[in-house]
Design a protein around this motif. Structure first.
Motif, short mmCIF file in Angstrom:
data_model
loop_
_atom_site.label_atom_id
_atom_site.label_comp_id
_atom_site.label_asym_id
_atom_site.label_seq_id
_atom_site.Cartn_x
_atom_site.Cartn_y
_atom_site.Cartn_z
N ALA A 95 14.20 0.80 -8.33
CA ALA A 95 13.70 -0.36 -8.98
C ALA A 95 12.08 -0.19 -8.47
O ALA A 95 11.83 0.02 -7.39
N THR A 96 11.11 -0.44 -9.51
CA THR A 96 9.90 -0.51 -9.07
C THR A 96 9.56 -1.80 -8.39
O THR A 96 9.98 -2.90 -8.79
N PRO A 97 8.75 -1.65 -7.32
CA PRO A 97 8.56 -3.09 -6.44
C PRO A 97 7.55 -3.98 -7.31
O PRO A 97 6.93 -3.47 -8.33
N ASP A 98 7.67 -5.42 -7.10
CA ASP A 98 6.76 -6.21 -7.80
C ASP A 98 5.51 -6.29 -7.09
O ASP A 98 5.30 -5.66 -5.94
N GLN A 99 4.45 -6.90 -7.50
CA GLN A 99 3.09 -7.21 -6.84
C GLN A 99 3.19 -7.72 -5.57
O GLN A 99 2.52 -7.41 -4.66
N ALA A 100 4.32 -8.72 -5.56
CA ALA A 100 4.25 -9.38 -4.19
C ALA A 100 4.79 -8.52 -3.26
O ALA A 100 4.27 -8.60 -2.09
N ALA A 101 5.67 -7.56 -3.57
CA ALA A 101 6.03 -6.58 -2.58
C ALA A 101 5.02 -5.85 -1.94
O ALA A 101 4.80 -5.45 -0.82
N ILE A 102 4.15 -5.30 -2.97
CA ILE A 102 3.27 -4.39 -2.74
C ILE A 102 2.05 -5.16 -1.91
O ILE A 102 1.62 -4.56 -0.80
N ALA A 103 1.80 -6.28 -2.13
CA ALA A 103 0.85 -7.25 -1.29
C ALA A 103 1.53 -7.36 0.28
O ALA A 103 0.70 -7.26 1.09
N SER A 104 2.61 -7.76 0.27
CA SER A 104 3.19 -7.81 1.48
C SER A 104 3.16 -6.59 2.50
O SER A 104 3.11 -6.50 3.65
N LEU A 105 3.64 -5.19 1.58
CA LEU A 105 3.70 -4.05 2.13
C LEU A 105 2.07 -3.94 2.80
O LEU A 105 1.85 -3.30 3.83
N LYS A 106 1.13 -4.16 1.96
CA LYS A 106 -0.33 -3.93 2.39
C LYS A 106 -0.56 -4.58 3.87
O LYS A 106 -1.23 -4.05 4.63
N ARG A 107 -0.06 -5.87 3.75
CA ARG A 107 -0.50 -6.99 5.20
C ARG A 107 0.39 -6.38 6.16
O ARG A 107 -0.24 -6.43 7.42
N ARG A 108 1.53 -6.01 6.14
CA ARG A 108 2.39 -5.30 7.07
C ARG A 108 1.86 -4.02 7.67
O ARG A 108 1.58 -3.82 8.95
N ASN A 109 1.29 -3.37 6.73
CA ASN A 109 0.59 -2.02 7.27
C ASN A 109 -0.48 -2.24 8.18
O ASN A 109 -0.91 -1.47 9.15
N GLU A 110 -1.37 -3.35 7.60
CA GLU A 110 -2.55 -3.74 8.51
C GLU A 110 -2.06 -4.05 9.91
O GLU A 110 -2.63 -3.40 10.97
N LYS A 111 -0.99 -4.90 9.80
CA LYS A 111 -0.65 -5.44 11.16
C LYS A 111 -0.16 -4.41 11.95
O LYS A 111 -0.33 -4.14 13.30
N LEU A 112 0.80 -3.39 11.31
CA LEU A 112 1.44 -2.51 12.27
C LEU A 112 0.57 -1.33 12.71
O LEU A 112 0.66 -0.67 13.81
N GLY A 113 -0.43 -1.21 11.92
CA GLY A 113 -1.56 0.07 12.25
C GLY A 113 -2.28 -0.58 13.46
O GLY A 113 -2.52 0.04 14.27
N ARG A 114 -2.64 -1.93 13.63
CA ARG A 114 -3.26 -2.39 14.85
C ARG A 114 -2.24 -2.34 15.99
O ARG A 114 -2.76 -2.02 17.00
N LEU A 115 -1.07 -2.59 15.94
CA LEU A 115 -0.16 -2.50 16.99
C LEU A 115 0.18 -1.18 17.47
O LEU A 115 0.48 -0.91 18.59
N LEU A 116 0.11 -0.16 16.52
CA LEU A 116 0.53 1.24 16.88
C LEU A 116 -1.03 2.02 17.06
O LEU A 116 -0.55 3.24 17.21
N SER A 117 -1.81 1.32 17.27
CA SER A 117 -3.24 2.02 17.33
C SER A 117 -3.07 3.08 18.29
O SER A 117 -2.59 2.61 19.72
N GLY A 118 -3.69 4.18 18.24
CA GLY A 118 -3.78 5.30 19.06
C GLY A 118 -2.70 6.30 19.25
O GLY A 118 -2.46 7.31 19.96
#
Length: 112
Positions: free
Chosen positions: A61-84
């Motif tokens: 199934a195609t994700p809805d816009q809320a899932a896409i917004a959540s994924l983007k927020r999660r990616n920003e957080k995870l990117g900071r946590l896994l920096s380096g």
């Protein structure tokens, strides 16, 4: 991908990406938010924890816009946590290139 994806959960309690409910070890499944059948790639920026039942139910199934917004927020957080790390670099590059929105837009247009 389990170890790097787990980095966002400081207390060790893994939450379902979609329902936000805690998952037991036996319930954990890794899902492609943008369906693998469309993207054909296992990239950390598109992978999330969910329950086995949610993953099966979601299928392609195609994700809805809320899932896409959540994924983007999660990616920003995870990117900071896994920096380096390689995973941190992958997440930062995905953010810089706006891959979530680009693939989502291409996916939704392909169904028009």
């Amino acid at each position: 991908f389990k170890k790097p994806l787990s980095a966002e959960f400081e207390d060790g309690k893994i939450l379902d990406f979609y329902s936000h409910k805690p998952l037991s070890e036996g319930e954990i499944s890794i899902d492609h938010v943008i369906p693998w059948s469309y993207l054909y790639s296992d990239d950390i920026w598109n992978l999330v924890f969910t329950s086995k039942s949610n993953n099966s139910r979601k299928s392609n199934a195609t994700p809805d816009q809320a899932a896409i917004a959540s994924l983007k927020r999660r990616n920003e957080k995870l990117g900071r946590l896994l920096s380096g790390s390689k995973f941190g670099e992958d997440l930062e590059q995905a953010s810089r290139l706006d891959l979530v929105d680009r693939y989502y837009l291409a996916l939704t247009r392909s169904y028009l």
